[in-house]
Design a protein around this motif. Structure first.
Motif, PDB file in Angstrom:
ATOM      1  N   CYS A   1       0.840  -1.201   0.000  1.00  0.00           N
ATOM      2  CA  CYS A   1       0.000   0.000   0.000  1.00  0.00           C
ATOM      3  C   CYS A   1       0.873   1.248   0.000  1.00  0.00           C
ATOM      4  CB  CYS A   1      -0.902  -0.003   1.232  1.00  0.00           C
ATOM      5  SG  CYS A   1      -1.958   1.473   1.385  1.00  0.00           S
ATOM      6  N   LEU A   2       0.449   2.242  -0.782  1.00  0.00           N
ATOM      7  CA  LEU A   2       1.024   3.575  -0.703  1.00  0.00           C
ATOM      8  C   LEU A   2       0.063   4.428   0.106  1.00  0.00           C
ATOM      9  CD1 LEU A   2       3.302   5.527  -1.624  1.00  0.00           C
ATOM     10  CD2 LEU A   2       1.796   6.174  -3.514  1.00  0.00           C
ATOM     11  N   VAL A   3       0.508   4.905   1.247  1.00  0.00           N
ATOM     12  CA  VAL A   3      -0.322   5.738   2.112  1.00  0.00           C
ATOM     13  C   VAL A   3       0.026   7.195   1.845  1.00  0.00           C
ATOM     14  CG1 VAL A   3      -0.965   6.297   4.482  1.00  0.00           C
ATOM     15  CG2 VAL A   3      -0.405   3.930   3.869  1.00  0.00           C
ATOM     16  N   LEU A   4      -0.959   7.968   1.399  1.00  0.00           N
ATOM     17  CA  LEU A   4      -0.758   9.397   1.203  1.00  0.00           C
ATOM     18  C   LEU A   4      -1.072  10.136   2.498  1.00  0.00           C
ATOM     19  CD1 LEU A   4      -2.239  10.307  -2.311  1.00  0.00           C
ATOM     20  CD2 LEU A   4       0.147  10.003  -1.666  1.00  0.00           C
ATOM     21  N   ALA A   5      -0.268  11.130   2.796  1.00  0.00           N
ATOM     22  CA  ALA A   5      -0.476  11.924   4.011  1.00  0.00           C
ATOM     23  C   ALA A   5      -0.390  13.401   3.665  1.00  0.00           C
ATOM     24  CB  ALA A   5       0.558  11.562   5.073  1.00  0.00           C
ATOM     25  N   ASP A   6      -1.093  14.209   4.453  1.00  0.00           N
ATOM     26  CA  ASP A   6      -1.137  15.657   4.289  1.00  0.00           C
ATOM     27  C   ASP A   6      -0.651  16.264   5.604  1.00  0.00           C
ATOM     28  OD1 ASP A   6      -1.827  18.335   4.062  1.00  0.00           O
ATOM     29  OD2 ASP A   6      -3.902  17.966   3.458  1.00  0.00           O
ATOM     30  N   THR A   7       0.393  17.071   5.556  1.00  0.00           N
ATOM     31  CA  THR A   7       0.951  17.608   6.799  1.00  0.00           C
ATOM     32  C   THR A   7       0.003  18.563   7.510  1.00  0.00           C
ATOM     33  OG1 THR A   7       2.094  19.389   5.600  1.00  0.00           O
ATOM     34  CG2 THR A   7       3.340  17.358   6.009  1.00  0.00           C
ATOM     35  N   ARG A   8      -1.060  18.991   6.861  1.00  0.00           N
ATOM     36  CA  ARG A   8      -2.058  19.827   7.530  1.00  0.00           C
ATOM     37  C   ARG A   8      -2.942  19.015   8.467  1.00  0.00           C
ATOM     38  NH1 ARG A   8      -4.604  22.340   2.178  1.00  0.00           N
ATOM     39  NH2 ARG A   8      -4.620  20.084   1.811  1.00  0.00           N
ATOM     40  N   ASN A   9      -2.935  17.695   8.278  1.00  0.00           N
ATOM     41  CA  ASN A   9      -3.739  16.810   9.126  1.00  0.00           C
ATOM     42  C   ASN A   9      -3.153  15.402   9.083  1.00  0.00           C
ATOM     43  OD1 ASN A   9      -5.694  15.606  10.693  1.00  0.00           O
ATOM     44  ND2 ASN A   9      -7.315  15.721   9.151  1.00  0.00           N
ATOM     45  N   LEU A  10      -2.017  15.237   9.723  1.00  0.00           N
ATOM     46  CA  LEU A  10      -1.344  13.942   9.700  1.00  0.00           C
ATOM     47  C   LEU A  10      -2.150  12.855  10.404  1.00  0.00           C
ATOM     48  CD1 LEU A  10       2.357  15.035  10.346  1.00  0.00           C
ATOM     49  CD2 LEU A  10       1.401  14.110   8.222  1.00  0.00           C
ATOM     50  N   ASP A  11      -2.955  13.240  11.387  1.00  0.00           N
ATOM     51  CA  ASP A  11      -3.731  12.241  12.115  1.00  0.00           C
ATOM     52  C   ASP A  11      -4.715  11.501  11.221  1.00  0.00           C
ATOM     53  OD1 ASP A  11      -2.458  12.857  14.465  1.00  0.00           O
ATOM     54  OD2 ASP A  11      -4.051  14.160  15.223  1.00  0.00           O
ATOM     55  N   ALA A  12      -5.074  12.092  10.084  1.00  0.00           N
ATOM     56  CA  ALA A  12      -6.110  11.506   9.230  1.00  0.00           C
ATOM     57  C   ALA A  12      -5.697  10.172   8.621  1.00  0.00           C
ATOM     58  CB  ALA A  12      -6.473  12.479   8.114  1.00  0.00           C
TER      59      ALA A  12
END
Length: 206
Positions: A115-126
């Motif tokens: 799996c490639l997990v995309l993350a956004d530093t504005r909401n890492l908890d997501a």
């Protein structure tokens, strides 16, 4: 890295004799760019199961990080990508970002090579829910930070700590809108999956 100046890297990390196909899932929080990434790399018209964002989602889906978002994935995204001169085929399945779709996550992630997990530093908890699911299913993964223009920038040490990543877990940065950048993130994952340690034996997150 400056995604805007990347050129598409040569795909030379698997032997020419290999003829393989692999199911890869793309996961992450709501509005993180999963649909965009699959659309940017797919060699076929991607399948998208999207519906308009309506008032029914108020209080359910957090639009704070994506105020311009008008549609959301309610089933899955699907795309196909050939690598290594056409001898390695990736079937890409994008998971919906909302936690209420977890039963669908589990079904779509079943049998995936990784799996490639995309993350956004504005909401890492997501992305923690997706990471927890992958750990429970022993699905190996890499994490790619989708570099939104207005997102804060952190170094790798801070990101690994915030996401509770082990030292072995690949961590990279991408721009999901850019094909070369998205391809680089998928190659990072695929190289990890084909390395000698490859693995459902990924260490648990701290």
């Amino acid at each position: 890295m400056d995604c805007a100046h990347w050129s598409e890297p040569p795909v030379t990390f698997v032997p020419d004799t290999v003829t393989e196909s692999a199911k890869i899932v793309v996961a992450g929080g709501f509005g993180v760019g999963k649909t965009t990434l699959i659309g940017s790399v797919s060699e076929v018209t991607p399948l998208r199961m999207e519906e308009p964002v309506t008032v029914d989602s108020v209080g359910v889906d957090d639009l704070a990080g994506a105020p311009q978002k008008t549609t959301t994935t309610v089933g899955m995204d699907f795309g196909r990508l050939h690598l290594a001169g056409g001898q390695l085929v990736l079937y890409l399945f994008g998971l919906p970002g909302q936690l209420r779709f977890q039963p669908l996550w589990e079904d779509l992630a079943d049998g995936a090579l990784g799996c490639l997990v995309l993350a956004d530093t504005r909401n890492l908890d997501a992305c923690h829910s997706a990471l927890d699911l992958l750990e429970a299913q022993q699905t190996p993964y890499a994490v790619a930070i989708n570099a939104f223009p207005d997102a804060p920038v952190y170094d790798d040490v801070e990101l690994r700590q915030a996401l509770a990543l082990t030292p072995r877990t690949p961590l990279t940065t991408c721009d999901a809108r850019d094909r070369a950048s998205s391809l680089y993130a998928l190659i990072t994952l695929t190289k990890y999956l084909t390395a000698p340690h490859a693995a459902p034996s990924q260490e648990p997150r701290p």
